[in-house]
Design a protein around this motif. Structure first.
Motif, PDB file in Angstrom:
ATOM      1  N   MET A 162       0.825  -1.199   0.000  1.00 53.52           N
ATOM      2  CA  MET A 162       0.000   0.000   0.000  1.00 53.52           C
ATOM      3  C   MET A 162       0.862   1.252   0.000  1.00 53.52           C
ATOM      4  N   GLU A 163       1.889   1.275   0.831  1.00 58.26           N
ATOM      5  CA  GLU A 163       2.659   2.496   1.030  1.00 58.26           C
ATOM      6  C   GLU A 163       3.745   2.682  -0.038  1.00 58.26           C
ATOM      7  N   LEU A 164       4.551   1.651  -0.262  1.00 58.18           N
ATOM      8  CA  LEU A 164       5.627   1.746  -1.242  1.00 58.18           C
ATOM      9  C   LEU A 164       5.173   1.311  -2.637  1.00 58.18           C
ATOM     10  N   GLY A 165       4.246   0.367  -2.673  1.00 58.59           N
ATOM     11  CA  GLY A 165       3.790  -0.160  -3.951  1.00 58.59           C
ATOM     12  C   GLY A 165       2.639   0.594  -4.567  1.00 58.59           C
ATOM     13  N   ARG A 166       1.977   1.491  -3.790  1.00 61.58           N
ATOM     14  CA  ARG A 166       0.862   2.291  -4.301  1.00 61.58           C
ATOM     15  C   ARG A 166      -0.206   1.397  -4.940  1.00 61.58           C
ATOM     16  N   ALA A 167      -0.442   0.237  -4.319  1.00 61.84           N
ATOM     17  CA  ALA A 167      -1.341  -0.756  -4.912  1.00 61.84           C
ATOM     18  C   ALA A 167      -2.762  -0.230  -5.085  1.00 61.84           C
ATOM     19  N   ALA A 168      -3.285   0.496  -4.098  1.00 61.66           N
ATOM     20  CA  ALA A 168      -4.663   0.986  -4.206  1.00 61.66           C
ATOM     21  C   ALA A 168      -4.806   1.978  -5.344  1.00 61.66           C
ATOM     22  N   GLN A 169      -3.835   2.888  -5.479  1.00 62.00           N
ATOM     23  CA  GLN A 169      -3.902   3.868  -6.562  1.00 62.00           C
ATOM     24  C   GLN A 169      -3.766   3.179  -7.925  1.00 62.00           C
ATOM     25  N   ILE A 170      -2.855   2.224  -8.026  1.00 62.19           N
ATOM     26  CA  ILE A 170      -2.685   1.489  -9.282  1.00 62.19           C
ATOM     27  C   ILE A 170      -3.981   0.787  -9.666  1.00 62.19           C
ATOM     28  N   MET A 171      -4.584   0.085  -8.701  1.00 65.41           N
ATOM     29  CA  MET A 171      -5.799  -0.663  -9.015  1.00 65.41           C
ATOM     30  C   MET A 171      -6.959   0.277  -9.339  1.00 65.41           C
ATOM     31  N   ASP A 172      -7.126   1.344  -8.583  1.00 69.11           N
ATOM     32  CA  ASP A 172      -8.188   2.314  -8.892  1.00 69.11           C
ATOM     33  C   ASP A 172      -8.066   2.809 -10.328  1.00 69.11           C
ATOM     34  N   ASN A 173      -6.861   3.211 -10.709  1.00 70.47           N
ATOM     35  CA  ASN A 173      -6.654   3.807 -12.024  1.00 70.47           C
ATOM     36  C   ASN A 173      -6.783   2.786 -13.148  1.00 70.47           C
TER      37      ASN A 173
END
Length: 388
Positions: free
Chosen positions: A193-204
């Motif tokens: 979540m913090e380093l991988g930005r997984a939520a932002q990647i998946m949202d986009n």
């Protein structure tokens, strides 16, 4: 407030002023320091770092914005004690950095965006206009992220997991496929979540139609640890502390059935092989390889990102891979950077897959064992999933 009251308050403050304790000269000088902007992303996508310290002898900037993914550059002192350094134009990406002031690492206090990587605190920024846009919250529907606890009878404790559900999950009655996303050595259930930005990647990706809506489950891969440092009854332990719950007899891989059972029982999942994917970076890539062969009829999609692998798997491991091959799957995706210290091991592993006729897709990138690569791998792997 009347003019008379203002005059009285002013007089009281003037009367009290001589009683204030004297302040060190450098303390008072900070209030007269020039405005410092850092980092400043310039029109050509170069980035200027600034640090204000007129007493410093040497100031450097260290970060993954340098060629090869890691480097240090000397900053130059300008007027008013401000140290500066400007990079070459940078590709669109998320970058991390900190300062080294007379040999001691320091954060950029002008930048409030800070992330923890195991035991290190680092500032970060994003250069827009390309890949980096995936790592920012776009003007799109957003999913939800929760951190919850599940029972792990195999490890004999309750453990924490981070779960992303896509936009619309709460209002829908639909069932969703699941991507289990695993971290590397020293990490925990917060890293993706913090380093991988997984939520932002998946949202986009989901909003743009490039990826199917899916649940993403981010586990804690340390069998000796219930949750991220500071998030258990052990208190505010150092991130490198390994005391945890002692030495569990079972491994994280052996306990993975507990995670799947919890997720399928508490979320509207597509609880079959075609509705499950698993991927991980470094240690998590090794976990992914082991879990997918130990549960050979559970995942249709497997992703190894710079995976910690043996270049020469043993007979037991090969037997498990052959069973996995015979059961069938839709995608076995391997990615690694040419400068990664695990590059040769990954090449050796793929040679063994070739020898047993096990199909895979290989994605080779530049650079090394860095989050830049792993975020890119996720952004390319996720769109390949769940093409029902």
């Amino acid at each position: 407030m009347t003019m008379k009251r203002i005059a009285i308050i002013t007089a009281v403050l003037l009367f009290m002023a001589p009683a204030l304790p004297a302040q060190p000269a450098d303390f008072m000088a900070n209030f007269a320091a020039p405005s410092v902007v850092s980092p400043e992303i310039n029109p050509d996508n170069s980035v200027t770092f600034r640090y204000h310290n007129p007493k410093a002898v040497r100031v450097q900037v260290k970060g993954d914005c340098f060629p090869g993914g890691d480097g240090i550059a000397d900053m130059t002192e300008t007027e008013n004690g401000i140290w500066e350094y400007t990079t070459a134009p940078l590709p669109s990406e998320m970058y991390r950095y900190n300062f080294i002031v007379d040999g001691a690492e320091a954060l950029d206090l002008q930048n409030v965006y800070i992330v923890r990587d195991v035991a290190d605190l680092l500032n970060w920024f994003v250069v827009k206009g390309g890949q980096g846009d995936l790592y920012l919250a776009g003007d799109v529907p957003h999913g939800s992220v929760i951190r919850c606890w599940y029972d792990s009878p195999t490890l004999g404790c309750r453990r924490r997991v981070t779960i992303y559900t896509p936009a619309g999950y709460g209002e829908s009655r639909d069932r969703y496929p699941v991507l289990y996303l695993l971290h590397g050595a020293g990490g925990d259930e917060t890293q993706w979540m913090e380093l991988g930005r997984a939520a932002q990647i998946m949202d986009n990706l989901i909003a743009s139609g490039k990826a199917e809506p899916m649940i993403v489950v981010m586990t804690n891969g340390n069998a000796w640890q219930q949750a991220a440092p500071g998030e258990t009854s052990a208190g505010l332990v150092h991130p490198n502390d390994r005391s945890g719950i002692g030495r569990p007899e079972a491994s994280f891989e052996e306990s993975f059935g507990d995670v799947i059972k919890f997720v399928d029982a508490n979320y509207r999942t597509i609880a079959r092989k075609s509705g499950r994917a698993i991927a991980g970076l470094s240690m998590g890539g090794g976990h992914t390889k082991n879990i997918s062969r130990m549960y050979p009829d559970t995942f249709d999609y497997i992703g190894l990102f710079s995976a910690a692998l043996s270049g020469n798997p043993g007979e037991e491991e090969i037997a498990g891979l052959e069973k996995q091959r015979d059961n069938g799957y839709k995608l076995y995706w391997i990615a690694c950077g040419t400068e990664d210290f695990l590059y040769e091991a990954n090449l050796g592993y793929m040679k063994r897959l070739d020898e047993i006729g096990m199909p895979y897709v290989y994605r080779e990138s530049g650079e090394g064992h860095i989050w830049k690569n792993w975020r890119i791998y996720l952004s390319e792997f996720a769109p390949e999933l769940f093409k029902f």
